[in-house]
Design a protein around this motif. Structure first.
Motif, mmCIF file in Angstrom:
data_model
loop_
_atom_site.group_PDB
_atom_site.id
_atom_site.type_symbol
_atom_site.label_atom_id
_atom_site.label_comp_id
_atom_site.label_asym_id
_atom_site.label_seq_id
_atom_site.Cartn_x
_atom_site.Cartn_y
_atom_site.Cartn_z
ATOM 1 N N MET A 1 0.838 -1.182 0.000
ATOM 2 C CA MET A 1 0.000 0.000 0.000
ATOM 3 C C MET A 1 0.879 1.241 0.000
ATOM 4 S SD MET A 1 -3.066 0.841 2.596
ATOM 5 C CE MET A 1 -3.601 2.495 2.819
ATOM 6 N N PRO A 2 0.595 2.214 -0.851
ATOM 7 C CA PRO A 2 1.412 3.431 -0.903
ATOM 8 C C PRO A 2 1.321 4.227 0.397
ATOM 9 C CG PRO A 2 -0.140 3.351 -2.758
ATOM 10 C CD PRO A 2 -0.466 2.219 -1.853
ATOM 11 N N THR A 3 2.391 4.892 0.716
ATOM 12 C CA THR A 3 2.454 5.734 1.896
ATOM 13 C C THR A 3 2.360 7.190 1.468
ATOM 14 O OG1 THR A 3 3.855 4.143 3.050
ATOM 15 C CG2 THR A 3 3.867 6.390 3.885
ATOM 16 N N SER A 4 1.441 7.922 2.080
ATOM 17 C CA SER A 4 1.318 9.338 1.737
ATOM 18 C C SER A 4 2.575 10.092 2.155
ATOM 19 C CB SER A 4 0.080 9.947 2.393
ATOM 20 O OG SER A 4 0.151 9.826 3.791
ATOM 21 N N VAL A 5 2.800 11.221 1.506
ATOM 22 C CA VAL A 5 3.980 12.044 1.765
ATOM 23 C C VAL A 5 3.523 13.480 2.000
ATOM 24 C CG1 VAL A 5 6.170 12.914 0.847
ATOM 25 C CG2 VAL A 5 5.415 10.589 0.279
ATOM 26 N N LYS A 6 3.979 14.054 3.113
ATOM 27 C CA LYS A 6 3.701 15.457 3.426
ATOM 28 C C LYS A 6 4.979 16.248 3.229
ATOM 29 C CE LYS A 6 0.985 17.479 6.678
ATOM 30 N NZ LYS A 6 0.366 18.387 5.779
ATOM 31 N N ILE A 7 4.838 17.422 2.659
ATOM 32 C CA ILE A 7 5.964 18.349 2.528
ATOM 33 C C ILE A 7 5.542 19.649 3.188
ATOM 34 C CG2 ILE A 7 7.434 19.656 0.944
ATOM 35 C CD1 ILE A 7 6.977 17.387 -1.110
ATOM 36 N N VAL A 8 6.400 20.136 4.070
ATOM 37 C CA VAL A 8 6.208 21.450 4.664
ATOM 38 C C VAL A 8 7.413 22.276 4.236
ATOM 39 C CG1 VAL A 8 5.983 22.782 6.781
ATOM 40 C CG2 VAL A 8 4.919 20.522 6.608
ATOM 41 N N ALA A 9 7.150 23.321 3.475
ATOM 42 C CA ALA A 9 8.232 24.186 2.992
ATOM 43 C C ALA A 9 8.114 25.544 3.669
ATOM 44 C CB ALA A 9 8.137 24.350 1.479
ATOM 45 N N VAL A 10 9.248 26.037 4.141
ATOM 46 C CA VAL A 10 9.327 27.355 4.767
ATOM 47 C C VAL A 10 10.102 28.249 3.816
ATOM 48 C CG1 VAL A 10 10.098 28.655 6.782
ATOM 49 C CG2 VAL A 10 9.392 26.252 7.041
ATOM 50 N N THR A 88 13.496 26.144 3.027
ATOM 51 C CA THR A 88 13.775 24.856 3.640
ATOM 52 C C THR A 88 12.535 24.008 3.448
ATOM 53 O OG1 THR A 88 15.160 25.905 5.326
ATOM 54 C CG2 THR A 88 14.418 23.673 5.767
ATOM 55 N N ALA A 89 12.714 22.783 3.024
ATOM 56 C CA ALA A 89 11.582 21.882 2.849
ATOM 57 C C ALA A 89 11.805 20.626 3.678
ATOM 58 C CB ALA A 89 11.406 21.516 1.381
ATOM 59 N N PHE A 90 10.758 20.203 4.346
ATOM 60 C CA PHE A 90 10.767 18.983 5.136
ATOM 61 C C PHE A 90 9.846 17.988 4.456
ATOM 62 C CE2 PHE A 90 11.427 22.626 7.869
ATOM 63 C CZ PHE A 90 12.574 22.280 8.566
ATOM 64 N N VAL A 91 10.387 16.823 4.108
ATOM 65 C CA VAL A 91 9.607 15.759 3.487
ATOM 66 C C VAL A 91 9.347 14.726 4.576
ATOM 67 C CG1 VAL A 91 9.520 14.049 1.637
ATOM 68 C CG2 VAL A 91 10.697 16.235 1.263
ATOM 69 N N LEU A 92 8.051 14.481 4.857
ATOM 70 C CA LEU A 92 7.661 13.720 6.038
ATOM 71 C C LEU A 92 6.851 12.494 5.680
ATOM 72 C CD1 LEU A 92 6.364 16.881 7.912
ATOM 73 C CD2 LEU A 92 8.647 15.890 8.096
ATOM 74 N N ASN A 93 7.062 11.421 6.447
ATOM 75 C CA ASN A 93 6.249 10.216 6.352
ATOM 76 C C ASN A 93 5.300 10.185 7.535
ATOM 77 O OD1 ASN A 93 7.496 9.126 4.034
ATOM 78 N ND2 ASN A 93 9.162 8.322 5.271
#
Length: 98
Positions: A1-10, A88-93
């Motif tokens: 099953m695919p895992t969603s990915v969140k990106i928070v960029a500042v 700055t970008a944070f790529v989160l699981n």
């Protein structure tokens, strides 16, 4: 099953570039939200520092992130963003998300 990915960029505007940065970011909203793998693409502005913006992005999986990064609108963004802002970008699981 695919895992969603969140990106928070500042993104913090360089001196004198806040309006141009805001215009660039506003221009990304509709195109990014229309991508098939995009679940969220929200733009936030810091209340205490109006030249600092936050992108809150959510994609169905890593392939959707890769597809986003290959779009013409993202490539146009990449071509100018370093002139307008420090970023700055944070790529989160997900661990626990609703």
């Amino acid at each position: 099953m695919p895992t969603s990915v969140k990106i928070v960029a500042v993104l913090t505007a360089r001196s004198g570039a806040a309006d141009r940065l805001r215009t660039l970011l506003d221009g990304m909203l509709d195109s990014s939200r229309a991508e098939p793998g995009n679940l969220r693409y929200d733009l936030w502005q810091d209340q205490s520092e109006p030249g600092r913006f936050f992108l809150d992005e959510l994609y169905v999986d890593a392939a959707a992130v890769a597809a986003h990064r290959a779009t013409p609108h993202f490539q146009a963004y990449l071509a100018v963003i370093n002139d307008l802002a420090e970023r700055t970008a944070f790529v989160l699981n997900p661990i626990s998300a609703t």
